[in-house]
Write a protein that holds these residues in place. Structure first.
Motif, PDB file in Angstrom:
ATOM      1  N   TYR A 114       0.838  -1.204   0.000  1.00 15.39           N
ATOM      2  CA  TYR A 114       0.000   0.000   0.000  1.00 15.39           C
ATOM      3  C   TYR A 114       0.871   1.250   0.000  1.00 15.39           C
ATOM      4  O   TYR A 114       0.627   2.199  -0.754  1.00 15.39           O
ATOM      5  N   ASN A 115       1.884   1.255   0.843  1.00 17.27           N
ATOM      6  CA  ASN A 115       2.758   2.419   0.950  1.00 17.27           C
ATOM      7  C   ASN A 115       3.614   2.632  -0.293  1.00 17.27           C
ATOM      8  O   ASN A 115       4.088   3.742  -0.547  1.00 17.27           O
ATOM      9  N   GLY A 116       3.814   1.574  -1.084  1.00 15.39           N
ATOM     10  CA  GLY A 116       4.651   1.690  -2.275  1.00 15.39           C
ATOM     11  C   GLY A 116       3.890   1.931  -3.568  1.00 15.39           C
ATOM     12  O   GLY A 116       4.486   2.299  -4.584  1.00 15.39           O
ATOM     13  N   LEU A 117       2.580   1.737  -3.548  1.00 11.61           N
ATOM     14  CA  LEU A 117       1.767   1.893  -4.759  1.00 11.61           C
ATOM     15  C   LEU A 117       1.381   3.346  -4.996  1.00 11.61           C
ATOM     16  O   LEU A 117       1.281   4.140  -4.058  1.00 11.61           O
ATOM     17  N   ASP A 118       1.153   3.685  -6.264  1.00  7.50           N
ATOM     18  CA  ASP A 118       0.603   4.997  -6.584  1.00  7.50           C
ATOM     19  C   ASP A 118      -0.804   5.100  -6.004  1.00  7.50           C
ATOM     20  O   ASP A 118      -1.473   4.083  -5.788  1.00  7.50           O
ATOM     21  N   ASN A 119      -1.265   6.329  -5.799  1.00  8.27           N
ATOM     22  CA  ASN A 119      -2.581   6.538  -5.189  1.00  8.27           C
ATOM     23  C   ASN A 119      -3.707   5.844  -5.947  1.00  8.27           C
ATOM     24  O   ASN A 119      -4.652   5.347  -5.340  1.00  8.27           O
ATOM     25  N   ASN A 120      -3.622   5.819  -7.277  1.00  7.23           N
ATOM     26  CA  ASN A 120      -4.691   5.208  -8.064  1.00  7.23           C
ATOM     27  C   ASN A 120      -4.633   3.681  -8.071  1.00  7.23           C
ATOM     28  O   ASN A 120      -5.511   3.035  -8.653  1.00  7.23           O
ATOM     29  N   GLU A 121      -3.616   3.104  -7.401  1.00  2.00           N
ATOM     30  CA  GLU A 121      -3.511   1.645  -7.340  1.00  2.00           C
ATOM     31  C   GLU A 121      -3.533   1.114  -5.902  1.00  2.00           C
ATOM     32  O   GLU A 121      -3.469  -0.092  -5.685  1.00  2.00           O
ATOM     33  N   LYS A 122      -3.629   2.001  -4.941  1.00  3.74           N
ATOM     34  CA  LYS A 122      -3.613   1.580  -3.542  1.00  3.74           C
ATOM     35  C   LYS A 122      -4.785   0.661  -3.200  1.00  3.74           C
ATOM     36  O   LYS A 122      -4.706  -0.152  -2.275  1.00  3.74           O
ATOM     37  N   TYR A 123      -5.872   0.798  -3.944  1.00  3.77           N
ATOM     38  CA  TYR A 123      -7.045  -0.045  -3.695  1.00  3.77           C
ATOM     39  C   TYR A 123      -6.724  -1.530  -3.852  1.00  3.77           C
ATOM     40  O   TYR A 123      -7.385  -2.384  -3.249  1.00  3.77           O
ATOM     41  N   LEU A 124      -5.713  -1.856  -4.652  1.00  2.00           N
ATOM     42  CA  LEU A 124      -5.328  -3.257  -4.847  1.00  2.00           C
ATOM     43  C   LEU A 124      -4.923  -3.894  -3.517  1.00  2.00           C
ATOM     44  O   LEU A 124      -5.356  -4.993  -3.180  1.00  2.00           O
ATOM     45  N   ALA A 125      -4.086  -3.183  -2.767  1.00  2.00           N
ATOM     46  CA  ALA A 125      -3.640  -3.686  -1.462  1.00  2.00           C
ATOM     47  C   ALA A 125      -4.769  -3.646  -0.443  1.00  2.00           C
ATOM     48  O   ALA A 125      -4.892  -4.542   0.395  1.00  2.00           O
ATOM     49  N   ILE A 126      -5.606  -2.604  -0.501  1.00  2.00           N
ATOM     50  CA  ILE A 126      -6.704  -2.479   0.462  1.00  2.00           C
ATOM     51  C   ILE A 126      -7.709  -3.617   0.298  1.00  2.00           C
ATOM     52  O   ILE A 126      -8.209  -4.177   1.284  1.00  2.00           O
ATOM     53  N   ASN A 127      -8.010  -3.974  -0.947  1.00  2.00           N
ATOM     54  CA  ASN A 127      -8.954  -5.076  -1.185  1.00  2.00           C
ATOM     55  C   ASN A 127      -8.455  -6.381  -0.580  1.00  2.00           C
ATOM     56  O   ASN A 127      -9.223  -7.145   0.017  1.00  2.00           O
TER      57      ASN A 127
ATOM     58  N   THR B  69      -4.743  -3.892  18.609  1.00  2.00           N
ATOM     59  CA  THR B  69      -3.324  -4.176  18.366  1.00  2.00           C
ATOM     60  C   THR B  69      -2.827  -3.639  17.030  1.00  2.00           C
ATOM     61  O   THR B  69      -1.663  -3.294  16.894  1.00  2.00           O
ATOM     62  N   LYS B  70      -3.718  -3.568  16.041  1.00  2.00           N
ATOM     63  CA  LYS B  70      -3.314  -3.108  14.706  1.00  2.00           C
ATOM     64  C   LYS B  70      -4.330  -2.110  14.143  1.00  2.00           C
ATOM     65  O   LYS B  70      -4.966  -2.353  13.118  1.00  2.00           O
ATOM     66  N   PRO B  71      -4.485  -0.972  14.817  1.00  2.00           N
ATOM     67  CA  PRO B  71      -5.505  -0.011  14.360  1.00  2.00           C
ATOM     68  C   PRO B  71      -5.262   0.504  12.943  1.00  2.00           C
ATOM     69  O   PRO B  71      -6.214   0.754  12.201  1.00  2.00           O
ATOM     70  N   TYR B  72      -3.992   0.647  12.549  1.00  2.00           N
ATOM     71  CA  TYR B  72      -3.691   1.181  11.209  1.00  2.00           C
ATOM     72  C   TYR B  72      -4.208   0.252  10.121  1.00  2.00           C
ATOM     73  O   TYR B  72      -4.753   0.704   9.104  1.00  2.00           O
ATOM     74  N   HIS B  73      -4.044  -1.058  10.330  1.00  2.00           N
ATOM     75  CA  HIS B  73      -4.555  -2.030   9.360  1.00  2.00           C
ATOM     76  C   HIS B  73      -6.067  -1.861   9.188  1.00  2.00           C
ATOM     77  O   HIS B  73      -6.584  -1.841   8.064  1.00  2.00           O
ATOM     78  N   TYR B  74      -6.761  -1.743  10.316  1.00  2.00           N
ATOM     79  CA  TYR B  74      -8.221  -1.635  10.270  1.00  2.00           C
ATOM     80  C   TYR B  74      -8.676  -0.279   9.741  1.00  2.00           C
ATOM     81  O   TYR B  74      -9.718  -0.178   9.087  1.00  2.00           O
ATOM     82  N   GLU B  75      -7.895   0.774  10.005  1.00  2.00           N
ATOM     83  CA  GLU B  75      -8.221   2.092   9.467  1.00  2.00           C
ATOM     84  C   GLU B  75      -8.218   2.066   7.940  1.00  2.00           C
ATOM     85  O   GLU B  75      -9.088   2.655   7.289  1.00  2.00           O
ATOM     86  N   LEU B  76      -7.225   1.412   7.376  1.00  2.00           N
ATOM     87  CA  LEU B  76      -7.136   1.340   5.917  1.00  2.00           C
ATOM     88  C   LEU B  76      -8.236   0.469   5.330  1.00  2.00           C
ATOM     89  O   LEU B  76      -8.831   0.805   4.306  1.00  2.00           O
ATOM     90  N   ALA B  77      -8.493  -0.656   5.975  1.00  2.00           N
ATOM     91  CA  ALA B  77      -9.433  -1.625   5.415  1.00  2.00           C
ATOM     92  C   ALA B  77     -10.889  -1.220   5.629  1.00  2.00           C
ATOM     93  O   ALA B  77     -11.730  -1.401   4.744  1.00  2.00           O
ATOM     94  N   PHE B  78     -11.184  -0.677   6.807  1.00  2.00           N
ATOM     95  CA  PHE B  78     -12.578  -0.401   7.167  1.00  2.00           C
ATOM     96  C   PHE B  78     -12.720   1.021   7.737  1.00  2.00           C
ATOM     97  O   PHE B  78     -13.041   1.197   8.924  1.00  2.00           O
TER      98      PHE B  78
END
Length: 199
Positions: free
Chosen positions: A133-146, A165-174
Protein backbone atom coordinates in the motif's frame (compact mmCIF):
# COMPACT_ATOMS: atom_id res chain seq x y z
CA UNK A 1 27.15 -18.68 5.09
CA UNK A 2 25.22 -21.46 6.73
CA UNK A 3 26.82 -24.24 8.76
CA UNK A 4 26.49 -27.70 7.21
CA UNK A 5 23.04 -28.94 8.17
CA UNK A 6 20.90 -31.87 7.09
CA UNK A 7 17.12 -31.53 7.19
CA UNK A 8 14.07 -33.60 6.53
CA UNK A 9 11.63 -31.88 4.19
CA UNK A 10 9.37 -30.74 7.05
CA UNK A 11 12.23 -29.42 9.15
CA UNK A 12 13.66 -27.64 6.11
CA UNK A 13 10.40 -25.84 5.44
CA UNK A 14 10.14 -24.80 9.09
CA UNK A 15 13.74 -23.56 9.05
CA UNK A 16 13.57 -21.66 5.77
CA UNK A 17 10.20 -20.03 6.38
CA UNK A 18 11.19 -18.90 9.87
CA UNK A 19 14.47 -17.57 8.48
CA UNK A 20 12.52 -15.69 5.83
CA UNK A 21 10.11 -14.15 8.33
CA UNK A 22 12.45 -13.45 11.24
CA UNK A 23 15.56 -12.36 9.34
CA UNK A 24 13.96 -11.20 6.06
CA UNK A 25 16.06 -13.70 4.14
CA UNK A 26 14.74 -14.92 0.80
CA UNK A 27 15.84 -18.55 1.28
CA UNK A 28 12.37 -20.01 0.89
CA UNK A 29 11.21 -17.71 -1.87
CA UNK A 30 14.09 -17.75 -4.30
CA UNK A 31 15.38 -20.57 -6.51
CA UNK A 32 18.93 -19.24 -6.41
CA UNK A 33 21.38 -20.91 -4.07
CA UNK A 34 19.80 -24.33 -4.55
CA UNK A 35 20.60 -27.49 -6.48
CA UNK A 36 17.43 -29.47 -7.09
CA UNK A 37 16.81 -32.63 -9.07
CA UNK A 38 15.37 -31.93 -12.49
CA UNK A 39 12.38 -34.24 -12.15
CA UNK A 40 11.24 -32.30 -9.08
CA UNK A 41 11.61 -28.91 -10.77
CA UNK A 42 9.72 -30.01 -13.87
CA UNK A 43 6.90 -31.36 -11.70
CA UNK A 44 6.37 -27.88 -10.21
CA UNK A 45 7.30 -25.27 -12.86
CA UNK A 46 6.87 -21.54 -12.42
CA UNK A 47 3.17 -20.63 -12.70
CA UNK A 48 2.26 -18.60 -15.78
CA UNK A 49 -0.55 -16.65 -14.11
CA UNK A 50 1.76 -14.18 -12.33
CA UNK A 51 4.99 -12.27 -12.90
CA UNK A 52 5.72 -11.51 -9.25
CA UNK A 53 6.48 -14.13 -6.55
CA UNK A 54 6.21 -16.82 -9.20
CA UNK A 55 9.41 -18.41 -7.90
CA UNK A 56 8.07 -18.46 -4.35
CA UNK A 57 5.06 -20.36 -5.65
CA UNK A 58 7.11 -23.44 -6.43
CA UNK A 59 10.34 -23.44 -4.36
CA UNK A 60 8.57 -24.68 -1.22
CA UNK A 61 7.06 -27.49 -3.31
CA UNK A 62 10.52 -28.47 -4.52
CA UNK A 63 11.67 -28.73 -0.91
CA UNK A 64 8.56 -30.70 0.07
CA UNK A 65 9.19 -33.22 -2.72
CA UNK A 66 12.80 -33.78 -1.65
CA UNK A 67 13.81 -36.63 0.65
CA UNK A 68 16.72 -34.73 2.19
CA UNK A 69 17.86 -31.11 2.20
CA UNK A 70 21.45 -30.13 2.98
CA UNK A 71 22.83 -26.66 3.72
CA UNK A 72 26.53 -26.21 2.96
CA UNK A 73 28.86 -23.40 4.01
CA UNK A 74 30.55 -22.91 0.63
CA UNK A 75 29.90 -20.02 -1.74
CA UNK A 76 29.36 -21.74 -5.09
CA UNK A 77 28.44 -18.69 -7.14
CA UNK A 78 27.56 -15.02 -6.82
CA UNK A 79 24.18 -13.56 -7.61
CA UNK A 80 23.94 -10.22 -9.39
CA UNK A 81 20.87 -8.07 -8.87
CA UNK A 82 19.24 -6.84 -12.07
CA UNK A 83 18.37 -3.22 -11.32
CA UNK A 84 15.86 -3.29 -14.17
CA UNK A 85 14.21 -6.47 -12.90
CA UNK A 86 10.60 -6.55 -11.76
CA UNK A 87 11.55 -6.66 -8.06
CA UNK A 88 13.60 -3.48 -8.38
CA UNK A 89 11.16 -1.44 -10.44
CA UNK A 90 8.02 0.47 -9.61
CA UNK A 91 5.18 -1.37 -7.91
CA UNK A 92 1.99 -1.99 -9.85
CA UNK A 93 -0.79 -4.52 -10.31
CA UNK A 94 1.80 -7.27 -10.77
CA UNK A 95 2.30 -7.31 -6.98
CA UNK A 96 -1.00 -9.20 -6.69
CA UNK A 97 1.05 -12.27 -7.61
CA UNK A 98 2.60 -12.04 -4.16
CA UNK A 99 -0.77 -12.46 -2.47
CA UNK A 100 -1.76 -15.34 -4.74
CA UNK A 101 1.43 -17.11 -3.73
CA UNK A 102 1.02 -16.41 -0.01
CA UNK A 103 -2.54 -17.77 -0.12
CA UNK A 104 -1.20 -20.93 -1.76
CA UNK A 105 1.33 -21.19 1.08
CA UNK A 106 -1.51 -20.93 3.59
CA UNK A 107 -3.53 -23.71 1.95
CA UNK A 108 -0.44 -25.92 1.88
CA UNK A 109 0.43 -25.21 5.52
CA UNK A 110 -3.10 -25.85 6.71
CA UNK A 111 -3.30 -29.12 4.79
CA UNK A 112 0.04 -30.34 6.16
CA UNK A 113 -0.45 -29.11 9.75
CA UNK A 114 2.27 -26.49 9.84
CA UNK A 115 0.37 -24.55 12.48
CA UNK A 116 3.11 -22.10 13.49
CA UNK A 117 4.05 -21.35 9.89
CA UNK A 118 0.39 -20.85 9.06
CA UNK A 119 0.10 -18.19 11.78
CA UNK A 120 3.36 -16.54 10.67
CA UNK A 121 2.21 -16.46 7.06
CA UNK A 122 -1.12 -14.89 8.06
CA UNK A 123 0.91 -12.13 9.71
CA UNK A 124 3.18 -11.84 6.67
CA UNK A 125 0.27 -11.51 4.24
CA UNK A 126 -1.46 -8.80 6.30
CA UNK A 127 1.77 -6.83 6.80
CA UNK A 128 2.65 -7.16 3.11
CA UNK A 129 -0.63 -5.39 2.35
CA UNK A 130 0.64 -2.37 4.29
CA UNK A 131 4.07 -2.51 2.67
CA UNK A 132 2.61 -2.65 -0.83
CA UNK A 133 0.00 0.00 0.00
CA UNK A 134 2.76 2.42 0.95
CA UNK A 135 4.65 1.69 -2.28
CA UNK A 136 1.77 1.89 -4.76
CA UNK A 137 0.60 5.00 -6.58
CA UNK A 138 -2.58 6.54 -5.19
CA UNK A 139 -4.69 5.21 -8.06
CA UNK A 140 -3.51 1.64 -7.34
CA UNK A 141 -3.61 1.58 -3.54
CA UNK A 142 -7.04 -0.04 -3.69
CA UNK A 143 -5.33 -3.26 -4.85
CA UNK A 144 -3.64 -3.69 -1.46
CA UNK A 145 -6.70 -2.48 0.46
CA UNK A 146 -8.95 -5.08 -1.18
CA UNK A 147 -6.59 -7.87 -0.15
CA UNK A 148 -6.25 -6.39 3.34
CA UNK A 149 -10.03 -6.31 3.86
CA UNK A 150 -10.46 -9.97 2.97
CA UNK A 151 -7.29 -10.91 4.80
CA UNK A 152 -8.32 -9.33 8.09
CA UNK A 153 -11.68 -11.05 7.98
CA UNK A 154 -10.20 -14.44 7.13
CA UNK A 155 -6.79 -14.44 8.84
CA UNK A 156 -6.91 -11.62 11.39
CA UNK A 157 -7.93 -13.82 14.29
CA UNK A 158 -5.18 -16.38 13.62
CA UNK A 159 -2.62 -13.59 13.26
CA UNK A 160 -3.79 -12.06 16.53
CA UNK A 161 -4.66 -8.79 14.81
CA UNK A 162 -7.42 -6.76 16.46
CA UNK A 163 -8.54 -3.17 16.27
CA UNK A 164 -6.57 -2.52 19.47
CA UNK A 165 -3.32 -4.18 18.37
CA UNK A 166 -3.31 -3.11 14.71
CA UNK A 167 -5.50 -0.01 14.36
CA UNK A 168 -3.69 1.18 11.21
CA UNK A 169 -4.55 -2.03 9.36
CA UNK A 170 -8.22 -1.63 10.27
CA UNK A 171 -8.22 2.09 9.47
CA UNK A 172 -7.14 1.34 5.92
CA UNK A 173 -9.43 -1.62 5.41
CA UNK A 174 -12.58 -0.40 7.17
CA UNK A 175 -12.51 3.42 7.46
CA UNK A 176 -16.30 3.75 7.86
CA UNK A 177 -16.40 1.21 10.67
CA UNK A 178 -13.38 2.75 12.37
CA UNK A 179 -14.96 6.22 12.46
CA UNK A 180 -17.80 4.82 14.54
CA UNK A 181 -15.37 2.75 16.59
CA UNK A 182 -13.36 5.85 17.62
CA UNK A 183 -16.55 7.80 18.24
CA UNK A 184 -17.80 5.04 20.50
CA UNK A 185 -14.45 4.91 22.33
CA UNK A 186 -14.56 8.67 22.81
CA UNK A 187 -18.04 8.51 24.31
CA UNK A 188 -17.05 5.67 26.65
CA UNK A 189 -14.02 7.65 27.86
CA UNK A 190 -16.20 10.69 28.52
CA UNK A 191 -18.62 8.58 30.56
CA UNK A 192 -15.76 7.09 32.55
CA UNK A 193 -14.35 10.54 33.32
CA UNK A 194 -17.77 11.79 34.37
CA UNK A 195 -18.34 8.78 36.63
CA UNK A 196 -14.91 9.16 38.23
CA UNK A 197 -15.49 12.86 38.87
CA UNK A 198 -18.84 12.08 40.52
CA UNK A 199 -17.10 9.64 42.85
Amino acid sequence: CFPIQVFSRGDALEYYFELNYNCNKAQIRAPWGKLIKKHIVTKFPFPIDRTYAEDAACVYQWIWQSEKIVNIDSVLYYYYINLNGICQTKMGSHILGNFITEKEWLRFMKKNNFHNLYRMTCIRLLDDCIWFYNGLDNNEKYLAINVLKKGLLKYGKVAGYTVKTKPYHYELAFPFFMRYYWLFKSQINKLKKRDSSND
